[in-house]
Design a protein around this motif. Sequence first.
Motif: not given
Length: 360
Positions: A61-69, A227-235
């Motif tokens: 559930g946590v990983l999916i949120w990190v993926m989807i948000i 911010v969106v660019a930084k979150l991409g690899p995390l997703s």
Amino acid sequence: MASSTLTASSQPQPAMSFFERYLTVWVGLCIVVGIAVGQLLPGVFQAVGRLEVAKVNVPVGVLIWVMIIPMLLKIDFGALGQVTSHWRGIGVTLFVNWAVKPFSMALLGWIFIRHVFAPFLPADQLDSYVAGLILLAAAPCTAMVFVWSQLCKGDPYFTLSQVALNDAIMVVAFAPVVALLLGLSSIAVPWDTLLVSVGLYIVVPVIIAQVWRKTLLRRGAGHFQAVVAKLGPLSIAALLLTLVLLFAFQGEAILEQPLVIALLAVPILIQVVLNAGLAYWLNRRMGVAHCVAGPSALIGASNFFELAVATAISLFGFQSGAALATVVGVLIEVPVMLAVVGVVNRSVGWYERGQGKSTS
């Protein structure tokens, strides 16, 4: 309309990142790593599998949120005001996404999984494989559509408004469509788990993403894009870690029947070709401009595989055929969609020769 246009024009121009371009390679490595660590440390993964609340695995559930948000951050629901300016292309995409794709996938699953390939697949997983294919087809693509649209020189306003509309529809239509097709396929529908999954993996992430989006945009478009660019690899990293967990549980079944992934890929590939071709042809027949028809065909062919994976795990578990079937969609998504982009780009002349007078 003016505010929506401004927001659309201020969207970051998407490009396929290193991780996205080689997603198939990373998924392949996840298969190898997941199977290996699952065989070496079975107790660890069994403990992870037991970390559940209301039938939802907490780590997943946590990983999916990190993926989807981070993906949902890119969606501007204000773009819904532009829907009427591209009504033909949007109508075609909605028809393919919601009236053709889920039902055609259920049919293809019935043909290939329950009949043609049934002798080569474990009998106790046939229903689960079909369920996974249905989940995959019932979730229209979200973030990756911006990449596909850019690669085929698609109209950014159409892409943005279409994705926003698809996401709005998905909030209310995903559960009923999935339940209907599972029922038609004689698969038991765990309504409580399905509704919890829709809430956790669609409704709540959409709300969080939109609140966060508005907060970031108050500090300027440049800050939002950074911010969106930084979150991409995390997703992407969260997606890959989820796949490692899944293949750690699926390892035994894959080792016993290594052809299962190739067999599951067949109906997915046919569905992509069918829906992309149908959307492209319908747009041409209706006189829609090529810059709209291209992303329309790509939206109609691709899937929100992150949501499908999460829902399959919640409904049927890590070791289910449904979870494995959705992951096959991840495995083939990038190379197949790049092939569709190539066809769209090379067929501009053919498309425009048969195009009607309308350009909307």
